[in-house]
Design an enzyme around this catalytic site. Structure first.
Site, PDB file in Angstrom:
ATOM      1  N   GLU A  98      -6.119   2.971  11.605  1.00 55.25           N
ATOM      2  CA  GLU A  98      -6.918   1.849  12.239  1.00 55.25           C
ATOM      3  C   GLU A  98      -5.790   1.180  12.786  1.00 55.25           C
ATOM      4  O   GLU A  98      -4.688   0.880  12.075  1.00 55.25           O
ATOM      5  CB  GLU A  98      -7.797   1.235  11.365  1.00 55.25           C
ATOM      6  CG  GLU A  98      -9.100   1.810  11.105  1.00 55.25           C
ATOM      7  CD  GLU A  98      -9.874   0.990  10.277  1.00 55.25           C
ATOM      8  OE1 GLU A  98     -11.131   1.138  10.106  1.00 55.25           O
ATOM      9  OE2 GLU A  98      -9.529  -0.166   9.891  1.00 55.25           O
ATOM     10  N   CYS A 111      -1.811  -5.175  15.353  1.00 57.92           N
ATOM     11  CA  CYS A 111      -1.517  -4.993  13.809  1.00 57.92           C
ATOM     12  C   CYS A 111      -1.667  -3.402  13.668  1.00 57.92           C
ATOM     13  O   CYS A 111      -2.746  -2.908  13.799  1.00 57.92           O
ATOM     14  CB  CYS A 111      -2.582  -5.808  13.255  1.00 57.92           C
ATOM     15  SG  CYS A 111      -2.785  -5.478  11.384  1.00 57.92           S
ATOM     16  N   CYS A 118      -3.508   3.717   0.950  1.00 57.82           N
ATOM     17  CA  CYS A 118      -2.396   3.006   0.279  1.00 57.82           C
ATOM     18  C   CYS A 118      -2.663   3.324  -1.247  1.00 57.82           C
ATOM     19  O   CYS A 118      -3.708   3.025  -1.975  1.00 57.82           O
ATOM     20  CB  CYS A 118      -2.792   1.382   0.713  1.00 57.82           C
ATOM     21  SG  CYS A 118      -1.255   0.548  -0.590  1.00 57.82           S
ATOM     22  N   CYS A 122      -4.427  -2.910  -4.678  1.00 57.69           N
ATOM     23  CA  CYS A 122      -4.942  -4.446  -4.685  1.00 57.69           C
ATOM     24  C   CYS A 122      -6.482  -4.620  -4.891  1.00 57.69           C
ATOM     25  O   CYS A 122      -7.203  -3.980  -4.010  1.00 57.69           O
ATOM     26  CB  CYS A 122      -4.303  -5.201  -3.534  1.00 57.69           C
ATOM     27  SG  CYS A 122      -2.381  -4.969  -3.546  1.00 57.69           S
ATOM     28  N   CYS A 125      -8.824  -5.357  -1.577  1.00 57.59           N
ATOM     29  CA  CYS A 125      -8.373  -4.780  -0.362  1.00 57.59           C
ATOM     30  C   CYS A 125      -9.286  -3.412   0.101  1.00 57.59           C
ATOM     31  O   CYS A 125      -9.035  -2.476  -0.939  1.00 57.59           O
ATOM     32  CB  CYS A 125      -6.814  -4.459  -0.236  1.00 57.59           C
ATOM     33  SG  CYS A 125      -6.116  -3.628   1.112  1.00 57.59           S
ATOM     34  N   GLY A 172      -1.870   0.128   4.435  1.00 53.66           N
ATOM     35  CA  GLY A 172      -0.677   0.914   3.632  1.00 53.66           C
ATOM     36  C   GLY A 172       0.492  -0.199   3.314  1.00 53.66           C
ATOM     37  O   GLY A 172       0.429  -1.275   3.970  1.00 53.66           O
ATOM     38  N   GLU A 173       1.412   0.341   2.759  1.00 56.01           N
ATOM     39  CA  GLU A 173       2.236  -0.430   2.129  1.00 56.01           C
ATOM     40  C   GLU A 173       3.881   0.034   3.027  1.00 56.01           C
ATOM     41  O   GLU A 173       4.268   1.111   2.372  1.00 56.01           O
ATOM     42  CB  GLU A 173       2.537  -0.491   0.580  1.00 56.01           C
ATOM     43  CG  GLU A 173       4.008  -1.049   0.279  1.00 56.01           C
ATOM     44  CD  GLU A 173       4.029  -2.563   0.583  1.00 56.01           C
ATOM     45  OE1 GLU A 173       3.315  -3.522   0.381  1.00 56.01           O
ATOM     46  OE2 GLU A 173       5.388  -2.668   1.154  1.00 56.01           O
ATOM     47  N   SER A 204       4.841  -6.919   6.307  1.00 50.70           N
ATOM     48  CA  SER A 204       3.942  -7.427   5.297  1.00 50.70           C
ATOM     49  C   SER A 204       4.209  -6.559   4.141  1.00 50.70           C
ATOM     50  O   SER A 204       3.933  -5.234   4.148  1.00 50.70           O
ATOM     51  CB  SER A 204       2.752  -7.830   5.557  1.00 50.70           C
ATOM     52  OG  SER A 204       1.893  -8.301   4.590  1.00 50.70           O
ATOM     53  N   SER A 233       2.840 -10.639   0.334  1.00 52.29           N
ATOM     54  CA  SER A 233       1.430 -10.868  -0.178  1.00 52.29           C
ATOM     55  C   SER A 233       1.498 -11.410  -1.485  1.00 52.29           C
ATOM     56  O   SER A 233       1.769 -10.505  -2.589  1.00 52.29           O
ATOM     57  CB  SER A 233       0.646  -9.739   0.124  1.00 52.29           C
ATOM     58  OG  SER A 233       0.491  -9.295   1.549  1.00 52.29           O
ATOM     59  N   LEU A 234       1.231 -12.445  -1.638  1.00 53.20           N
ATOM     60  CA  LEU A 234       1.545 -13.156  -3.131  1.00 53.20           C
ATOM     61  C   LEU A 234       0.123 -13.274  -3.769  1.00 53.20           C
ATOM     62  O   LEU A 234       0.054 -12.677  -4.975  1.00 53.20           O
ATOM     63  CB  LEU A 234       2.236 -14.673  -2.793  1.00 53.20           C
ATOM     64  CG  LEU A 234       2.851 -15.148  -4.205  1.00 53.20           C
ATOM     65  CD1 LEU A 234       4.128 -14.252  -4.652  1.00 53.20           C
ATOM     66  CD2 LEU A 234       3.594 -16.616  -3.841  1.00 53.20           C
ATOM     67  N   ASN A 309     -11.765 -11.951   3.012  1.00 49.11           N
ATOM     68  CA  ASN A 309     -12.759 -11.109   3.770  1.00 49.11           C
ATOM     69  C   ASN A 309     -13.659 -10.320   3.002  1.00 49.11           C
ATOM     70  O   ASN A 309     -13.033  -9.640   2.014  1.00 49.11           O
ATOM     71  CB  ASN A 309     -12.071 -10.208   5.005  1.00 49.11           C
ATOM     72  CG  ASN A 309     -11.381 -11.247   6.008  1.00 49.11           C
ATOM     73  OD1 ASN A 309     -12.038 -12.369   6.372  1.00 49.11           O
ATOM     74  ND2 ASN A 309      -9.930 -10.979   6.127  1.00 49.11           N
ATOM     75  N   CYS A 352      -8.160  -8.941   7.684  1.00 43.45           N
ATOM     76  CA  CYS A 352      -7.050  -8.505   6.779  1.00 43.45           C
ATOM     77  C   CYS A 352      -7.967  -7.869   5.681  1.00 43.45           C
ATOM     78  O   CYS A 352      -8.733  -8.270   5.142  1.00 43.45           O
ATOM     79  CB  CYS A 352      -6.430  -9.587   6.337  1.00 43.45           C
ATOM     80  SG  CYS A 352      -5.338 -10.676   7.544  1.00 43.45           S
TER      81      CYS A 352
HETATM   82  N1  SAH Z   1       0.448  -3.474   1.861  1.00 44.64           N
HETATM   83  C1  SAH Z   1       0.959  -4.830   2.767  1.00 44.64           C
HETATM   84  C2  SAH Z   1       0.685  -4.702   4.197  1.00 44.64           C
HETATM   85  C3  SAH Z   1      -0.848  -4.787   4.458  1.00 44.64           C
HETATM   86  S1  SAH Z   1      -1.211  -6.341   5.012  1.00 44.64           S
HETATM   87  C4  SAH Z   1       0.929  -5.969   2.015  1.00 44.64           C
HETATM   88  O1  SAH Z   1      -0.173  -6.083   1.314  1.00 44.64           O
HETATM   89  O2  SAH Z   1       1.213  -7.153   2.322  1.00 44.64           O
HETATM   90  C5  SAH Z   1      -2.693  -6.591   4.433  1.00 44.64           C
HETATM   91  C6  SAH Z   1      -2.906  -8.036   4.226  1.00 44.64           C
HETATM   92  O3  SAH Z   1      -4.104  -8.428   4.101  1.00 44.64           O
HETATM   93  C7  SAH Z   1      -2.160  -8.410   3.066  1.00 44.64           C
HETATM   94  O4  SAH Z   1      -1.543  -9.834   2.942  1.00 44.64           O
HETATM   95  C8  SAH Z   1      -3.313  -8.588   2.148  1.00 44.64           C
HETATM   96  O5  SAH Z   1      -2.936  -9.025   0.840  1.00 44.64           O
HETATM   97  C9  SAH Z   1      -4.251  -8.982   3.014  1.00 44.64           C
HETATM   98  N2  SAH Z   1      -5.466  -8.610   2.323  1.00 44.64           N
HETATM   99  C10 SAH Z   1      -6.018  -7.563   1.712  1.00 44.64           C
HETATM  100  N3  SAH Z   1      -7.491  -7.703   1.631  1.00 44.64           N
HETATM  101  C11 SAH Z   1      -7.446  -8.824   1.775  1.00 44.64           C
HETATM  102  C12 SAH Z   1      -9.142  -9.198   2.112  1.00 44.64           C
HETATM  103  N4  SAH Z   1     -10.355  -8.888   1.622  1.00 44.64           N
HETATM  104  N5  SAH Z   1      -9.303 -10.510   2.729  1.00 44.64           N
HETATM  105  C13 SAH Z   1      -8.027 -10.981   3.245  1.00 44.64           C
HETATM  106  N6  SAH Z   1      -7.032 -10.375   3.082  1.00 44.64           N
HETATM  107  C14 SAH Z   1      -6.741  -9.331   2.544  1.00 44.64           C
HETATM  108 FE1  SF4 Z   2      -2.103  -1.787  -0.243  1.00 48.96          FE
HETATM  109 FE2  SF4 Z   2      -1.370  -4.058   0.880  1.00 48.96          FE
HETATM  110 FE3  SF4 Z   2      -4.049  -3.380   0.325  1.00 48.96          FE
HETATM  111 FE4  SF4 Z   2      -2.595  -4.056  -1.511  1.00 48.96          FE
HETATM  112  S1  SF4 Z   2      -3.041  -5.211   0.045  1.00 48.96           S
HETATM  113  S2  SF4 Z   2      -3.792  -2.291  -1.688  1.00 48.96           S
HETATM  114  S3  SF4 Z   2      -0.445  -3.439  -1.040  1.00 48.96           S
HETATM  115  S4  SF4 Z   2      -2.550  -2.341   1.936  1.00 48.96           S
END
Ligand code: SAH
Ligand code: SF4
Length: 359
Positions: A98, A111, A118, A122, A125, A172-173, A204, A233-234, A309, A352
């Site tokens: 996507e 984006c 991935c 997390c 996600c 993905g990461e 990111s 992504s903290l 989200n 996101c």
């Molecule tokens: N893997 C990388 C790049 C993907 S970015 C990373 O995690 O940074 C995806 C972004 O969306 C990250 O900041 C992630 O933490 C955030 N994200 C993931 N799931 C989400 C959700 N359900 N709602 C809002 N943001 C989310």
């Molecule tokens: Fe992978 Fe980023 Fe989603 Fe975490 S937030 S599962 S690192 S894509």
């Protein structure tokens, strides 16, 4: 020589020297490589037949080797306000990724994804919930941005120059697909090609510490480090909480992560961004905000707060307005710059963390 130029699915996988080698191998004069490069990255051609200053025989040969210039769109969704568009793009082996186009604040941001799925899981996600299928090639990453540049060009922009930003924040990461990601950044910012300024590119990462150091040590052919923005992504400022939300934290904990952030800033001078998904009752307390402020001491940083989200396999809820206000009040008092990110594209699952490779 032939071994240097393997047949691959996408012409965007060829570096300029590899394209030069291919032209040489095919007995073409040296200037052909530059012509092809400009068709690909300046004129954004999506058909070899458009390359009218190339001999027909060369166009045919290229078309045979690389049948597809742009990835086929398997499906598209557009938000009701028309500002966000999500495309499911088909890759040569039938996998799909996507990519999302967002228009806001006078920006037109693509984006884009770096992996199919991935592996990092997390909990909140959608991409992590699907698991990992494979890495994308550099060409497959680049092709997503060019795709949206063409979409914008077709709407009346001048030959796609209207794509203003690229964020590597899709599926993905990126730092687990390091070489292809860095090659894609170099390709998109090539001054003789697509010419997107590196300051308009954000990567990111969830915090793969050794690769953050490697990224900090990359330099440009014209000198100096890469000028991209690094977003981390903290989501939590204490290890016990982050371990639960972001499993890779058990490998690279917060002390190691912030040490890497400091090294990154020292080497590149680039302000870091920190992403924080706000989940009601989980990580939105003023205590977490205080812990975050302490972690950021001495760093030049910006915090992006993203109300959660919805995703299928996580039953958390976005923080309430009151909780967000209490959280941001701490940041305000302590002088930490932040943005509460508007929820965009959620109705088309393009927000996101909602990307999962099917529509
Ligand atoms: N893997 C990388 C790049 C993907 S970015 C990373 O995690 O940074 C995806 C972004 O969306 C990250 O900041 C992630 O933490 C955030 N994200 C993931 N799931 C989400 C959700 N359900 N709602 C809002 N943001 C989310
Ligand atoms: Fe992978 Fe980023 Fe989603 Fe975490 S937030 S599962 S690192 S894509």
């Amino acid at each position: 020589m032939a071994a240097d130029v393997p047949p691959r699915s996408s012409p965007y996988d060829l570096s300029f020297p590899a394209l030069q080698a291919l032209m040489d191998q095919w007995g073409e004069p040296p200037f052909r490589a530059r012509q092809v490069w400009e068709w690909l990255y300046v004129h954004l051609a999506d058909d070899w037949e458009q390359m009218t200053n190339l001999p027909r025989s060369l166009r045919e040969r290229l078309a045979e080797r690389y049948p597809l210039l742009s990835p086929p769109i398997q499906a598209t969704r557009v938000s009701s306000d028309g500002l966000t568009r999500k495309d499911l793009l088909r890759l040569a082996d039938g996998e799909t990724v996507e990519a999302v186009l967002m228009r806001y604040e006078r920006r037109r941001t693509a984006c884009i994804s770096t992996q199919v799925g991935c592996p990092l899981g997390c909990v909140f996600c959608a991409t992590g919930q699907v698991g990992f299928r494979r890495n994308l090639s550099a060409g497959e990453i680049v092709a997503q941005a060019l795709h949206f540049a063409r979409v914008l060009g077709a709407e009346g922009g001048s030959s796609g120059r209207s794509l203003s930003h690229v964020v590597l924040m899709g599926m993905g990461e990126p730092l687990l697909n390091y070489e292809a990601t860095v090659e894609a950044i170099r390709r998109l910012s090539d001054p003789q090609g697509f010419r997107l300024g590196q300051r308009r590119i954000t990567l990111s990462t969830v915090g793969i510490v050794p690769e953050m150091d490697r990224l900090a040590s990359e330099s440009n052919p014209w000198g100096g480090p890469l000028q991209i923005t690094l977003a981390v992504s903290l989501h939590a400022a204490t290890d016990d909480l982050r371990n639960r939300l972001v499993p890779v934290n058990r490998r690279y904990g917060l002390d190691a992560l912030f040490a890497a952030c400091r090294r990154y800033f020292a080497r590149t001078g680039r302000r870091l961004s920190f992403e924080w998904v706000l989940i009601a009752g989980v990580n939105d307390s003023p205590d977490q905000a205080e812990a975050l402020v302490r972690r950021l001491e001495g760093l030049t940083a910006h915090v992006n707060l993203i109300p959660l989200n919805p995703t299928p396999a996580y039953d958390g809820h976005p923080s309430s307005r009151e909780a967000i206000t209490a959280f941001t009040a701490v940041l305000e008092r302590r002088g930490v710059p932040f943005t509460v990110r508007l929820r965009r594209g959620t109705e088309i699952q393009a927000g996101c963390g909602q990307l999962r490779g099917s529509l």
